[in-house]
Design a protein around this motif. Sequence first.
Motif, mmCIF file in Angstrom:
data_model
loop_
_atom_site.group_PDB
_atom_site.id
_atom_site.type_symbol
_atom_site.label_atom_id
_atom_site.label_comp_id
_atom_site.label_asym_id
_atom_site.label_seq_id
_atom_site.Cartn_x
_atom_site.Cartn_y
_atom_site.Cartn_z
ATOM 1 N N ASN B 43 0.849 -1.190 0.000
ATOM 2 C CA ASN B 43 0.000 0.000 0.000
ATOM 3 C C ASN B 43 0.882 1.235 0.000
ATOM 4 N N LYS B 47 1.070 2.128 -7.023
ATOM 5 C CA LYS B 47 0.387 1.367 -8.070
ATOM 6 C C LYS B 47 -0.875 2.086 -8.534
ATOM 7 N N SER B 48 -1.674 2.486 -7.558
ATOM 8 C CA SER B 48 -2.960 3.091 -7.911
ATOM 9 C C SER B 48 -2.758 4.412 -8.630
ATOM 10 N N ASN B 52 -4.266 5.277 -12.154
ATOM 11 C CA ASN B 52 -5.182 6.404 -12.310
ATOM 12 C C ASN B 52 -4.699 7.357 -13.399
ATOM 13 N N HIS B 89 -12.373 -0.833 -11.026
ATOM 14 C CA HIS B 89 -11.924 -0.324 -9.736
ATOM 15 C C HIS B 89 -12.174 -1.347 -8.647
ATOM 16 N N GLN B 90 -11.412 -1.199 -7.573
ATOM 17 C CA GLN B 90 -11.584 -2.104 -6.446
ATOM 18 C C GLN B 90 -12.999 -1.992 -5.899
ATOM 19 N N ASP B 169 -7.963 -3.449 -10.389
ATOM 20 C CA ASP B 169 -7.378 -3.008 -9.125
ATOM 21 C C ASP B 169 -7.815 -3.954 -8.013
#
Lengths: 307, 507
Positions: B43, B47-48, B52, B89-90, B169
């Motif tokens: 985290n 990555k996100s 994005n 998306h998650q 994700d």
Amino acid sequence: MGMAVVLEFLNSMIRVSVPVILVAVGVCFSEKSGVFAMGSEGYMLISAFVSVVVMIQTSNHFVSIAMGICAGMAVAAVFSYFTVVLGADQVICGLGSNFVMLGLTSSLQRLFWGTTGIPRIAAINPIAIPLLSDIPFVGNMLFNQPFLTYITYALIPFAWWIMFRSSFGLNLRAVGENPSCADTLGVNVRRMRVRGVVIGGAFCGLGGAVLALSQVQSFTENISGGRGWLGLIAATFGGWNPLAASGAGLIFGAAESLQLRLQIFSKISISSYVILLIPYIVAVVFIMFVGKSKRHPAGLGKHYRKV
Amino acid sequence: MGKQKEILLEMRNITKRFANVTANDDVSLTVYKGEIHALLGENGAGKSTLMNILYGLMKRDAGRVLFKGREISLHSPAQAIEAGIGMIHQHFQLVDKFTVLENIILGLREGRHIELPLERAEKKIAALCESYGLDIKIRALVENLPVGEQQKVEIVKALYRDSEILIMDEPTAVLTPQEVRKLFVTLNRLREEGKSIIFISHKLPEVLEISDRISIMRDGRMVDTIDNTPDLNSRQLATHMVGREIKLQVEKKPCCPGEVVLSLDHTFADAAGESCGIKDISFELRRGEILGIAGVDGNGQEDLSEMIMGLRKLTKGKICILGEDVSNSSTKKIRGMSIGYIPADRLHAALVLDFTLKLNLALNHPDKPPYGNRFLMNFKNISRIAKEKLKQFNVAAPDCAELARNLSGGNQQKVVLAREVGEKTDLIIAVYPTRGLDIDATRFVFDTLLKERDGGAAILYISTELEEILTLSDRIGVLYEGVLMDVFPAENAEVEKIGLLMAGERV
């Protein structure tokens, strides 16, 4: 005699419902897109004023109605700029626009016409549709109406179709339910919401114009008298579906029409103040039932800001 | 596997800075046509942010994105979709109250038609589903579909837009093991049909199983991109991810249960909002054991913990702690017993973010010694104890006057642990205690809880991560829609069985 009274009541019920129904449909568009339509009262007021003024100048119904609609849309556009673009509180802005429009229309009226008031304008005569108006019972009720009522008949299903069967409606409902989802799919959330609010302003504007031109035949201070709120309640009660909202609007129309009838019958010994309350009592009962039963659009009242 | 290795996407030297952090620092990523490319990292590794940027949700500060050899501009998701990039998306981006069909065609402009092209869309979706071996109920409302189905809707939504690359994700985070299997079948099928997939995850075994190549990010940088060869193992990946050798195994002494600390006897609680409530749950929890509660998120985990802590009304049944009936007692009374409670939502329920650390550490009973009495607080003691605890729990903070808001997620969780289990406890209720934590912080939570267990505490460990449950628990229970499906000793646990129970099937 008895039958004639009932027929007359039904006819007037439809006529009196029209402004509330139009506002209710307008509210559906605004709130389905996720913006509270608290300013509906204000849109009605400005439109009623503008349409009467234009009517006095031009004596043309279509022009005055068009100008009334434009006035409603313009105020709605300003409201949407504050709420949708700048992210101001929708409830406060809506209430604000109501107060500003009430003050503005009252002041302008006094400024130009002083204490004499705005002169009455020509009535819009009902048009009986051949054959259809001869149908027993419902014929006179539905098809012996001013042309504005017929326009409303057409607008209600059209509004429903736009909302539930067109891609525009799908996008509109999506930004009201889940704006971030709509955003990831390339829907411009702001633009859709502004459109929803302005379309709402147009319907409220038409409602205000109908009220002033076809019913009151003049402009009086606070002419809308809470009809904007009744429309809001009708839309909520109808679950933001233009068809159901119109049905709810019709009930308010019935209450108001009843109130008008009762005033005429002086035999009935109820205080006229109590009679005047009838539509509002109906509204309160409605609100009690709305309570928990309706799931409002999930994004209603929430400002959407891009990450 | 892409034998001919045709390059589909290139992200070159992407840099993205936020106010005080560089989320992406000169990151480059190459994805071939027809490959599953895992993007691995802890985290906060970036990555996100990278994804994005690729999907047009964030603007990059520097760098180029080439798709099929052509540079593309990415100012909005609409442009990404147009280019052929789809993202799942998650947290699914679906409108709950719309049908599957409406969700799939939402936002599309097809020609000049005002009317929704429902029939045409339905045919196209049916054809898509057939060619990819998917099966979805097109007229169903999304809110009535289970999570695995909703994910399929998301996949079809992307395919319907002719996406050639799918960004997923953390797609397995919300699924049961069986649903994960089905998802992997679908992903393999998509790969065979020439689609590329970017698979974001921090779960090592999954990444090893599904991906062709693995890119690893750490602290905003791309550390390495490696081929997934059979001799690659979790340990090597973890070392890459964290940047040094780490132990993945948890050392656990045998369990020796003592007296009953917590017992639930046919308990019920009403559903509240989105949650499902509690239906007839009974179990006993003894000293020195960890009862792990598995289940997909939203199946009553928070209801259960809140009911025990007196935060939710117990409508039927009985809860006893150390033999004392605490059914519907106030939270204050329950808190007065030696209980540690780590709530699910660290930011909202466990910490006051704008309070200092020392105040946060005294929040569990500020009106009792040593923190103070009914009227006054003893700031001297509060500061002294806070300093001790911060040291004991290795919290990285300048001092105890720092605001909780300014700490990283892992350190915030350590503060919660320090408060809740820093004193002698008989019972610990931990809900998702490792959520959002990196490997190191997770290890710390595990070690702390095991130490407490060996010290004689009874621990109720509620988690959605099956791996964790299997690692820590002495006994395992499975929650499904507020029902405790089964409780069994951890040594008899089979992933298959737990997975079925998580999906509500009795075995």
